[in-house]
Design a protein around this motif. Structure first.
Motif, PDB file in Angstrom:
ATOM      1  N   TRP A  96       0.833  -1.186   0.000  1.00 29.84           N
ATOM      2  CA  TRP A  96       0.000   0.000   0.000  1.00 29.84           C
ATOM      3  C   TRP A  96       0.873   1.244   0.000  1.00 29.84           C
ATOM      4  CZ3 TRP A  96       1.174   2.836   4.292  1.00 29.84           C
ATOM      5  CH2 TRP A  96       1.622   2.139   5.426  1.00 29.84           C
ATOM      6  N   GLU A  97       0.216   2.379  -0.274  1.00 29.67           N
ATOM      7  CA  GLU A  97       0.915   3.664  -0.243  1.00 29.67           C
ATOM      8  C   GLU A  97      -0.053   4.731   0.252  1.00 29.67           C
ATOM      9  OE1 GLU A  97       2.084   4.879  -4.165  1.00 29.67           O
ATOM     10  OE2 GLU A  97       0.044   4.875  -4.953  1.00 29.67           O
ATOM     11  N   VAL A  98       0.516   5.725   0.905  1.00 27.01           N
ATOM     12  CA  VAL A  98      -0.251   6.883   1.340  1.00 27.01           C
ATOM     13  C   VAL A  98       0.353   8.113   0.669  1.00 27.01           C
ATOM     14  CG1 VAL A  98      -0.979   8.333   3.277  1.00 27.01           C
ATOM     15  CG2 VAL A  98      -0.853   5.843   3.556  1.00 27.01           C
ATOM     16  N   ILE A  99      -0.480   8.874  -0.020  1.00 25.41           N
ATOM     17  CA  ILE A  99      -0.025  10.064  -0.734  1.00 25.41           C
ATOM     18  C   ILE A  99      -0.634  11.279  -0.063  1.00 25.41           C
ATOM     19  CG2 ILE A  99       0.019  11.284  -2.940  1.00 25.41           C
ATOM     20  CD1 ILE A  99      -0.310   8.581  -4.314  1.00 25.41           C
ATOM     21  N   VAL A 100       0.209  12.101   0.534  1.00 27.54           N
ATOM     22  CA  VAL A 100      -0.231  13.347   1.162  1.00 27.54           C
ATOM     23  C   VAL A 100       0.006  14.478   0.169  1.00 27.54           C
ATOM     24  CG1 VAL A 100       0.063  14.927   3.104  1.00 27.54           C
ATOM     25  CG2 VAL A 100       0.372  12.458   3.442  1.00 27.54           C
ATOM     26  N   VAL A 101      -1.047  15.215  -0.125  1.00 29.60           N
ATOM     27  CA  VAL A 101      -0.930  16.354  -1.050  1.00 29.60           C
ATOM     28  C   VAL A 101      -1.024  17.628  -0.234  1.00 29.60           C
ATOM     29  CG1 VAL A 101      -1.801  17.453  -3.131  1.00 29.60           C
ATOM     30  CG2 VAL A 101      -2.029  14.979  -2.846  1.00 29.60           C
ATOM     31  N   ASP A 102       0.111  18.295  -0.077  1.00 27.61           N
ATOM     32  CA  ASP A 102       0.116  19.582   0.633  1.00 27.61           C
ATOM     33  C   ASP A 102      -0.290  20.663  -0.360  1.00 27.61           C
ATOM     34  OD1 ASP A 102       0.613  21.736   2.334  1.00 27.61           O
ATOM     35  OD2 ASP A 102       2.650  21.930   1.547  1.00 27.61           O
ATOM     36  N   ASP A 103      -1.455  21.264  -0.129  1.00 31.20           N
ATOM     37  CA  ASP A 103      -2.015  22.225  -1.079  1.00 31.20           C
ATOM     38  C   ASP A 103      -1.567  23.643  -0.746  1.00 31.20           C
ATOM     39  OD1 ASP A 103      -3.559  23.158  -3.209  1.00 31.20           O
ATOM     40  OD2 ASP A 103      -5.360  23.359  -1.975  1.00 31.20           O
ATOM     41  N   GLY A 104      -0.261  23.854  -0.732  1.00 27.55           N
ATOM     42  CA  GLY A 104       0.265  25.197  -0.502  1.00 27.55           C
ATOM     43  C   GLY A 104       0.031  25.707   0.894  1.00 27.55           C
ATOM     44  N   SER A 105       0.169  24.831   1.895  1.00 22.61           N
ATOM     45  CA  SER A 105      -0.081  25.232   3.279  1.00 22.61           C
ATOM     46  C   SER A 105       0.878  26.325   3.713  1.00 22.61           C
ATOM     47  CB  SER A 105       0.046  24.034   4.218  1.00 22.61           C
ATOM     48  OG  SER A 105      -0.897  23.030   3.877  1.00 22.61           O
ATOM     49  N   THR A 106       0.392  27.189   4.611  1.00 20.89           N
ATOM     50  CA  THR A 106       1.229  28.270   5.145  1.00 20.89           C
ATOM     51  C   THR A 106       1.742  27.964   6.535  1.00 20.89           C
ATOM     52  OG1 THR A 106      -0.754  29.405   5.962  1.00 20.89           O
ATOM     53  CG2 THR A 106       0.035  30.011   3.764  1.00 20.89           C
ATOM     54  N   ASP A 107       1.395  26.761   7.082  1.00 18.77           N
ATOM     55  CA  ASP A 107       1.899  26.366   8.404  1.00 18.77           C
ATOM     56  C   ASP A 107       2.900  25.225   8.224  1.00 18.77           C
ATOM     57  OD1 ASP A 107       0.302  24.265   7.726  1.00 18.77           O
ATOM     58  OD2 ASP A 107      -1.009  24.347   9.486  1.00 18.77           O
ATOM     59  N   GLY A 108       3.011  24.352   9.196  1.00 20.18           N
ATOM     60  CA  GLY A 108       4.008  23.294   9.136  1.00 20.18           C
ATOM     61  C   GLY A 108       3.493  21.993   8.543  1.00 20.18           C
ATOM     62  N   THR A 109       2.428  22.010   7.754  1.00 25.56           N
ATOM     63  CA  THR A 109       1.853  20.790   7.198  1.00 25.56           C
ATOM     64  C   THR A 109       2.874  20.029   6.358  1.00 25.56           C
ATOM     65  OG1 THR A 109      -0.386  21.731   7.178  1.00 25.56           O
ATOM     66  CG2 THR A 109       0.045  19.882   5.699  1.00 25.56           C
ATOM     67  N   ALA A 110       3.588  20.748   5.491  1.00 29.71           N
ATOM     68  CA  ALA A 110       4.562  20.081   4.613  1.00 29.71           C
ATOM     69  C   ALA A 110       5.665  19.423   5.438  1.00 29.71           C
ATOM     70  CB  ALA A 110       5.156  21.080   3.634  1.00 29.71           C
ATOM     71  N   ARG A 111       6.099  20.082   6.513  1.00 30.19           N
ATOM     72  CA  ARG A 111       7.154  19.509   7.355  1.00 30.19           C
ATOM     73  C   ARG A 111       6.667  18.230   8.028  1.00 30.19           C
ATOM     74  NH1 ARG A 111       7.327  19.789  12.497  1.00 30.19           N
ATOM     75  NH2 ARG A 111       5.886  21.569  12.599  1.00 30.19           N
ATOM     76  N   VAL A 112       5.416  18.255   8.575  1.00 27.60           N
ATOM     77  CA  VAL A 112       4.856  17.071   9.234  1.00 27.60           C
ATOM     78  C   VAL A 112       4.751  15.918   8.233  1.00 27.60           C
ATOM     79  CG1 VAL A 112       2.797  16.121  10.345  1.00 27.60           C
ATOM     80  CG2 VAL A 112       3.622  18.399  10.986  1.00 27.60           C
TER      81      VAL A 112
END
Length: 822
Positions: A56-72
């Protein structure tokens, strides 16, 4: 890796290591606080039963977040390589994020899950079971099913608005699916990637867009009850539902092809070209072949606007036929357009409304047929445009375009036909039945006779098609009858009161008296109409009631081509049914008595069987030939479609040339326009007001009638400051209340009409003077006026003797004041 348990369900394992069996797509925007617990929960659930889920795979799409979403997300990916991160530089919307995630996926199945995990991840098991057991293309979580559990509710206002928004979306976009916006959905992977690759929306509306794609593709979608909890800080609220609707409107707009817009523009340009003479002089221009109908129709538009502006009953008026008045519902006032166009009529005058309804009505009718043909009939847009152009601009239609907008404004008929066909398919009988009922109700307020003729044509076609395709008829019968019942229940409450007023209210009538024989002659089908390129008024006048009733006149080249098309395509069930429909309609249009060509032999016509039937008794039978128009248009579209798509160039050239040569003689020519007489100063300058007390009518000589109705123009163009005795409308006459055109004749009105026609002054004695006094009293007459006209001197002499008063000249007319009637 342990083997999958034998559950009887096909697991989502990837074949041969090509890719994972399951892809989980999680869109995230400013989800720094909630994303890591969600990813941990998803990962724990999938690891708890590795034999079931395989790779399986999990794909997280960070939609240009301005907080720490991409880092998490990156930290989670570093901890488990099965978690991948797709990062956007700017916020584009949930739809954009989902599209990027799905297109990046490789799994045989794709799960969409919101980052707040409002639907717990263990609900995936239920979706997977249903997806496999039903062989569906998608299993979507639904909060609207009875078995669903809402564990944490939203505030009641927010929840109510959300439900209303969801119901509106279901109604206009995806009927049959109860919850379109739940973010927990499991798809077949390949189908999901195909659907998202085709998607265009970047916002919340993508859920609806994808479901509509699955429905069009015929891929089943099943709803599964789930547990759901409102999570504080959720970005989905009532404004999101409004955003979905806005996006759907934009999607529909973008879905229009440039070709479609070009075709619609050409239809509008063609309609304007035909009426250019009228548009060139809206102050004085009058369609030369309209008889008195332009005066009548402008009056209908004006009196409706006046009634609406003064909050009066739009179904009745006393401005004509005083003092009894006119049943407007019993006349073709077209409330469906005259009421909405009230502001235009009040601001610009009824002539502008008249010209606009004719021009836009013709173009809208053509565009509607084009939509139907392109949607259901042919593949090539050019073929659809050709068939629609003929159907809207055919000689019978152009003839009615002189004077009968109710037969020109037929854009609802293709919509009604399409909805009836949907009922036959049985996909959503309730929704299609309701819409059919609403469409039919609206058409009643555009024109009842066109609706009756359309129903006749559809019935003839249905019977003919049922004979050649009994299997299709059997499948369609039950949903069609059910849908028609729903349509009737929907339509009747809307039209019951207006129709009750029409048939039983003041000024109602039981039947309409027409000429003795108003059917088409057999030769009329082979002749050219007066407004056709190769036609002439002198020739066409020999075969029609008048120039507004040239209901056949297709011309021998087109009739010959149509016969050849039917012979060539006879194997097609559609063509056979169309041929039977057209022939049956043509035969019915011959009327009760048919004179055989080139003989004096008269034989009974097929219309005799319907002539006395309710509703049909008021139909001008030659108009039944209008049913032939769409039948021929469909034949032309089918033929053109085959020719345009064939690889045989010589055949294509020969066939298209034959169509062009058949249509060239019946191309419409612009409507001729004459100059309308000026309104007398006595009316235009309100000089009549001192002569009329409240409740009194103005008597114009001769009285307004189907033979002369300029007084209606005086009235409608100056604001309805007075009522008229007589008029041009359909009203009751005699003890049987038979419908006639105009007011019931009297001795005085007949006398004045005869003098106006012949110029001969009758011997007038006390008996005629007393009769005139009684007739004037019955009209509540306040004044009699004689405008300039042919035989004016004879009419003035007659009135002088009849009224024992020489009259006075005021504002360009002779006036006889009648103070004794006040």
């Amino acid at each position: 890796m342990s083997a999958a348990p034998d559950t009887g369900l096909p697991g989502p394992k990837a074949p041969g290591g090509v890719g994972p069996g399951l892809s989980v797509v999680v869109p995230a925007y400013n989800e720094e606080a909630r994303l890591r617990p969600t990813l941990d929960a998803v990962r724990a659930h999938l690891l708890a039963d590795p034999g079931r889920w395989g790779e399986w795979e999990v794909i997280v799409v960070d939609d240009g977040s301005t907080d720490g979403t991409a880092r998490v997300a990156r930290e989670a990916a570093d901890a488990d390589p099965r978690i991948r991160v797709v990062t956007g530089t700017v916020n584009r919307g949930k739809g954009y994020a989902l599209r990027q995630g799905v297109l990046a996926s490789r799994g045989r199945q794709v799960l969409l899950s919101d980052a707040d995990l409002a639907t717990p991840i263990d609900e995936l098991d239920h979706l997977h079971q249903r997806l496999a057991a039903e062989g569906a293309g998608a299993a979507i979580g639904s909060r609207a099913l009875p078995q669903s559990r809402i564990e944490v509710h939203q505030r009641w206002v927010r929840e109510f608005l959300g439900r209303m928004g969801n119901r509106l979306i279901r109604l206009v976009a995806v009927p049959g699916i109860r919850d379109t916006q739940c973010g927990f959905k499991l798809f077949d992977g390949d189908r999901a990637r195909a659907a998202f690759a085709d998607s265009r929306l970047d916002g919340w509306g993508i859920d609806v867009e994808i479901l509509r794609y699955f429905r069009r593709a015929g891929w089943p979608v099943t709803e599964v009850p789930v547990r759901w909890s409102h999570i504080p800080g959720s970005k989905v609220g009532p404004p999101a539902y409004a955003g979905v609707l806005v996006e759907l409107v934009r999607l529909r707009t973008r879905a229009l092809r440039r070709t479609d817009l070009l075709v619609a523009g050409l239809f509008l340009l063609a309609a304007f070209a035909l009426y250019r003479g009228l548009w060139a002089d809206l102050d004085r221009g009058y369609l030369a072949d309209s008889g008195q109908d332009q005066n009548q129709w402008e009056w209908f538009f004006a009196v409706t606007a006046d009634n609406v502006a003064h909050l009066r009953n739009p179904l009745f008026t006393t401005f004509q036929g005083a003092p009894d008045g006119v049943n407007l519902m019993g006349n073709t006032v077209m409330l469906g357009v005259s009421v909405p166009l009230t502001p235009l009529t009040l601001l610009c005058g009824p002539t502008v409304t008249w010209a606009l309804v004719l021009t836009l009505g013709l173009a809208a009718t053509a565009a509607s047929w084009y939509w139907l043909f392109a949607r259901r009939l042919v593949s090539h847009r050019g073929a659809a445009a050709l068939g629609a152009a003929f159907t809207a601009f055919a000689p019978p239609m152009i003839s009615h375009g002189n004077a009968h907008p109710n037969f020109l404004l037929l854009f609802m008929i293709p919509l009604i036909i399409d909805r009836a066909l949907r009922l036959c398919e049985g996909r959503d009988v309730v929704r299609d039945g309701v819409l059919l009922g609403l469409f039919a109700a609206y058409q009643v307020f555009l024109g009842e006779e066109p609706l009756l003729l359309a129903a006749m044509g559809m019935l003839l076609f249905a019977l003919a098609y049922a004979l050649v395709r009994r299997d299709v008829a059997r499948r369609a019968l039950r949903p069609l009858l059910s849908g028609l019942g729903i349509a009737l229940v929907t339509c009747l409450p809307i039209v019951a009161f207006p129709l009750g007023w029409q048939f039983f209210g003041p000024g109602s009538y039981s039947n309409v008296l027409h000429a003795d024989n108003t059917g088409n002659g057999p030769r009329a089908f082979l002749e050219f109409a007066g407004r056709s390129l190769l036609g002439s008024d002198e020739r066409a006048d020999l075969f029609a009631m008048n120039r507004t009733e040239q209901n056949a006149f297709f011309g021998w080249p087109l009739v010959s081509l149509s016969v050849a098309i039917v012979i060539r395509l006879w194997r097609q069930s559609l063509v056979r049914a169309l041929a039977v429909t057209a022939v049956a309609a043509a035969l019915l249009s011959l009327g009760e008595r048919v004179r055989l060509p080139y003989t004096d032999i008269v034989v009974p016509g097929p219309w005799r069987a319907l002539a006395e039937a309710p509703l049909f008794e008021a139909v001008i039978e030659s108009r039944v030939a209008l049913i032939c128009v769409p039948a021929l248009g469909i034949l032309l579209a089918l033929t053109a479609d085959r020719l345009l798509l064939t690889g045989d160039r010589p055949l294509r050239a020969a066939g298209l040339t034959a169509i062009a040569l058949a249509l060239l003689p019946v191309l419409p020519t612009p409507y001729p326009v004459r100059e309308r007489p000026e309104v007398p100063a006595f009316i235009a300058q309100d000089l009549y007001r001192p002569y009329l007390a409240r409740g009194e009518s103005l008597v114009t000589v001769p009285l307004p009638s189907p033979a002369g109705a300029d007084a209606l123009h005086w009235q409608s163009s100056t604001g309805f400051g007075f009522s008229l005795a007589g008029g041009y409308y359909v009203g009751p006459w005699g003890p049987d209340r038979l419908g006639i055109y105009g007011a019931s004749p009297t001795h005085t009105s007949n006398l004045l009409t005869d003098v106006g026609h012949t110029g001969r002054i009758p011997d007038i004695g006390p008996a005629l003077q007393e009769q005139a006094r009684l007739d004037l009293k019955s009209w509540h007459a306040g004044a009699v006026i004689l405008p300039p006209q042919h035989n004016e001197r004879a009419l003035r002499t007659t009135l002088t003797v009849l009224l024992s008063d020489p009259g006075v000249r005021v504002g360009g007319v002779w006036v006889w004041d009648l103070p004794e009637s006040r």
